[in-house]
Design a protein around this motif. Structure first.
Motif, PDB file in Angstrom:
ATOM      1  N   GLU A 148      40.411  55.285  37.474  1.00  0.00           N
ATOM      2  CA  GLU A 148      41.031  56.458  38.090  1.00  0.00           C
ATOM      3  C   GLU A 148      41.385  56.239  39.553  1.00  0.00           C
ATOM      4  OE1 GLU A 148      38.278  59.629  37.515  1.00  0.00           O
ATOM      5  OE2 GLU A 148      38.514  59.665  35.330  1.00  0.00           O
ATOM      6  N   ARG A 149      40.585  55.458  40.260  1.00  0.00           N
ATOM      7  CA  ARG A 149      40.735  55.350  41.712  1.00  0.00           C
ATOM      8  C   ARG A 149      41.443  54.077  42.180  1.00  0.00           C
ATOM      9  NH1 ARG A 149      37.798  58.951  44.740  1.00  0.00           N
ATOM     10  NH2 ARG A 149      37.960  57.557  46.535  1.00  0.00           N
ATOM     11  N   THR A 150      41.771  53.173  41.260  1.00  0.00           N
ATOM     12  CA  THR A 150      42.407  51.914  41.646  1.00  0.00           C
ATOM     13  C   THR A 150      43.638  51.647  40.781  1.00  0.00           C
ATOM     14  OG1 THR A 150      41.315  50.382  40.097  1.00  0.00           O
ATOM     15  CG2 THR A 150      40.047  51.053  42.038  1.00  0.00           C
ATOM     16  N   THR A 151      44.303  50.559  41.080  1.00  0.00           N
ATOM     17  CA  THR A 151      45.488  50.165  40.312  1.00  0.00           C
ATOM     18  C   THR A 151      45.152  49.243  39.145  1.00  0.00           C
ATOM     19  OG1 THR A 151      45.874  48.212  41.709  1.00  0.00           O
ATOM     20  CG2 THR A 151      46.902  50.285  42.408  1.00  0.00           C
ATOM     21  N   LEU A 152      43.868  48.922  38.960  1.00  0.00           N
ATOM     22  CA  LEU A 152      43.503  47.910  37.969  1.00  0.00           C
ATOM     23  C   LEU A 152      43.854  48.303  36.537  1.00  0.00           C
ATOM     24  CD1 LEU A 152      40.075  46.522  39.245  1.00  0.00           C
ATOM     25  CD2 LEU A 152      42.413  45.920  39.902  1.00  0.00           C
ATOM     26  N   GLY A 153      43.888  49.590  36.244  1.00  0.00           N
ATOM     27  CA  GLY A 153      44.219  50.030  34.891  1.00  0.00           C
ATOM     28  C   GLY A 153      45.654  49.718  34.502  1.00  0.00           C
ATOM     29  N   GLY A 154      46.500  49.420  35.485  1.00  0.00           N
ATOM     30  CA  GLY A 154      47.894  49.126  35.202  1.00  0.00           C
ATOM     31  C   GLY A 154      48.209  47.642  35.125  1.00  0.00           C
ATOM     32  N   LEU A 155      47.184  46.803  35.213  1.00  0.00           N
ATOM     33  CA  LEU A 155      47.413  45.357  35.145  1.00  0.00           C
ATOM     34  C   LEU A 155      47.865  44.928  33.754  1.00  0.00           C
ATOM     35  CD1 LEU A 155      44.323  44.053  37.175  1.00  0.00           C
ATOM     36  CD2 LEU A 155      46.719  44.127  37.933  1.00  0.00           C
ATOM     37  N   VAL A 156      48.710  43.917  33.715  1.00  0.00           N
ATOM     38  CA  VAL A 156      49.203  43.400  32.433  1.00  0.00           C
ATOM     39  C   VAL A 156      48.965  41.892  32.394  1.00  0.00           C
ATOM     40  CG1 VAL A 156      50.966  45.185  32.180  1.00  0.00           C
ATOM     41  CG2 VAL A 156      51.531  43.072  33.392  1.00  0.00           C
ATOM     42  N   PRO A 157      48.866  41.318  31.199  1.00  0.00           N
ATOM     43  CA  PRO A 157      48.678  39.870  31.087  1.00  0.00           C
ATOM     44  C   PRO A 157      49.750  39.100  31.856  1.00  0.00           C
ATOM     45  CG  PRO A 157      48.290  40.903  28.975  1.00  0.00           C
ATOM     46  CD  PRO A 157      48.839  41.979  29.874  1.00  0.00           C
ATOM     47  N   GLY A 158      49.303  38.101  32.610  1.00  0.00           N
ATOM     48  CA  GLY A 158      50.214  37.301  33.397  1.00  0.00           C
ATOM     49  C   GLY A 158      50.337  37.747  34.839  1.00  0.00           C
ATOM     50  N   ALA A 159      49.859  38.952  35.144  1.00  0.00           N
ATOM     51  CA  ALA A 159      49.975  39.462  36.510  1.00  0.00           C
ATOM     52  C   ALA A 159      49.043  38.694  37.446  1.00  0.00           C
ATOM     53  CB  ALA A 159      49.622  40.946  36.544  1.00  0.00           C
ATOM     54  N   PRO A 160      49.521  38.347  38.644  1.00  0.00           N
ATOM     55  CA  PRO A 160      48.662  37.679  39.623  1.00  0.00           C
ATOM     56  C   PRO A 160      47.759  38.707  40.299  1.00  0.00           C
ATOM     57  CG  PRO A 160      50.830  38.010  40.559  1.00  0.00           C
ATOM     58  CD  PRO A 160      50.909  38.488  39.136  1.00  0.00           C
ATOM     59  N   VAL A 161      46.548  38.298  40.645  1.00  0.00           N
ATOM     60  CA  VAL A 161      45.607  39.190  41.325  1.00  0.00           C
ATOM     61  C   VAL A 161      44.899  38.427  42.441  1.00  0.00           C
ATOM     62  CG1 VAL A 161      45.175  40.850  39.463  1.00  0.00           C
ATOM     63  CG2 VAL A 161      43.907  38.698  39.499  1.00  0.00           C
ATOM     64  N   ASN A 162      44.613  39.130  43.533  1.00  0.00           N
ATOM     65  CA  ASN A 162      43.875  38.544  44.643  1.00  0.00           C
ATOM     66  C   ASN A 162      42.395  38.468  44.294  1.00  0.00           C
ATOM     67  OD1 ASN A 162      46.219  38.510  46.267  1.00  0.00           O
ATOM     68  ND2 ASN A 162      45.875  40.625  46.885  1.00  0.00           N
ATOM     69  N   LEU A 163      41.789  37.308  44.520  1.00  0.00           N
ATOM     70  CA  LEU A 163      40.379  37.116  44.194  1.00  0.00           C
ATOM     71  C   LEU A 163      39.596  36.658  45.422  1.00  0.00           C
ATOM     72  CD1 LEU A 163      40.667  35.193  40.783  1.00  0.00           C
ATOM     73  CD2 LEU A 163      40.421  37.658  41.140  1.00  0.00           C
ATOM     74  N   GLU A 164      38.397  37.218  45.571  1.00  0.00           N
ATOM     75  CA  GLU A 164      37.486  36.797  46.638  1.00  0.00           C
ATOM     76  C   GLU A 164      36.050  36.963  46.175  1.00  0.00           C
ATOM     77  OE1 GLU A 164      35.982  37.916  51.175  1.00  0.00           O
ATOM     78  OE2 GLU A 164      37.555  39.116  50.249  1.00  0.00           O
ATOM     79  N   ARG A 165      35.253  35.915  46.349  1.00  0.00           N
ATOM     80  CA  ARG A 165      33.827  36.016  46.056  1.00  0.00           C
ATOM     81  C   ARG A 165      33.120  36.786  47.160  1.00  0.00           C
ATOM     82  NH1 ARG A 165      33.058  29.642  45.163  1.00  0.00           N
ATOM     83  NH2 ARG A 165      34.662  29.739  46.770  1.00  0.00           N
TER      84      ARG A 165
END
Length: 204
Positions: free
Chosen positions: A73-90
């Motif tokens: 509800e609070r982020t854009t993650l629900g709209g991600l689709v296969p193949g989409a690039p995402v920023n990652l940080e440990r």
């Protein structure tokens, strides 16, 4: 906690939704060199917990996280689709360098890219700002946009601008975010603490 310095661009492998949750699988390299179950990895600025580790049919390493309803509800993650690039940080290791600013990985709200002005060396990007977050965003202050630590150039009641240097354009999703696309926003947690302390003092 995190610093807002993106380590790599991962790729969405799958997003499997259920009634009130979802499971996200992401392909990655750098952030999985020492990953274990239960570790924290930020995806587009949202702190997620490693629930499983695996490998795609093509041989790329993957990790999986569960997204609860609040996250969807609070982020854009629900709209991600296969193949989409995402920023990652440990998550920041004890004794590590705080290269950006203190980022919790707790998304405050979602903004929309309103304008892009490409320059010779950098882009100026204007992003909408939810009204309830405006008081935490000030010129020359810090904000995390899709998990990227940035300095605010100008701040208004319903929008703000940032300048993206070549490194940010090349190494994060912000380099290709188009007008109309949504981004996760996390304001400076120190501003929130100051507000709460001042409110408590006034109440006394």
């Amino acid at each position: 906690m995190f610093t807002g310095i993106v380590e790599e661009l991962g790729t969405v492998v799958a997003l499997t939704e259920s009634a009130d949750a979802a499971r996200l699988e992401v392909g990655a390299d750098e952030v999985l060199t020492d990953a274990r179950h239960g570790d924290s990895i930020a995806v587009n600025g949202c702190c997620l917990t490693v629930a499983a580790l695996g490998t795609t049919a093509g041989g790329r390493r993957t990790w999986t996280a569960d997204l609860m309803a609040e996250t969807l509800e609070r982020t854009t993650l629900g709209g991600l689709v296969p193949g989409a690039p995402v920023n990652l940080e440990r998550a920041l290791a004890a004794g590590g360098r705080l290269g950006g600013h203190v980022v919790q990985g707790h998304v405050d709200g979602v903004g929309t890219v309103l304008r892009r002005e490409p320059g010779e060396r950098w882009d100026v990007v204007e992003i909408s700002l939810p009204a309830d977050l405006a008081r935490y965003v000030v010129a020359k202050g810090s904000i995390a946009v899709d998990g990227v630590s940035l300095t605010v150039v100008d701040a208004g009641d319903d929008r703000f601008t940032v300048s993206l240097i070549p490194e940010t354009l090349a190494r994060t999703t912000l380099g290709t975010r188009a007008v109309g696309e949504q981004v996760n926003l996390e304001t400076d947690v120190l501003a929130r603490h100051v507000e709460r302390l001042l409110a408590a003092g006034v109440a006394r």
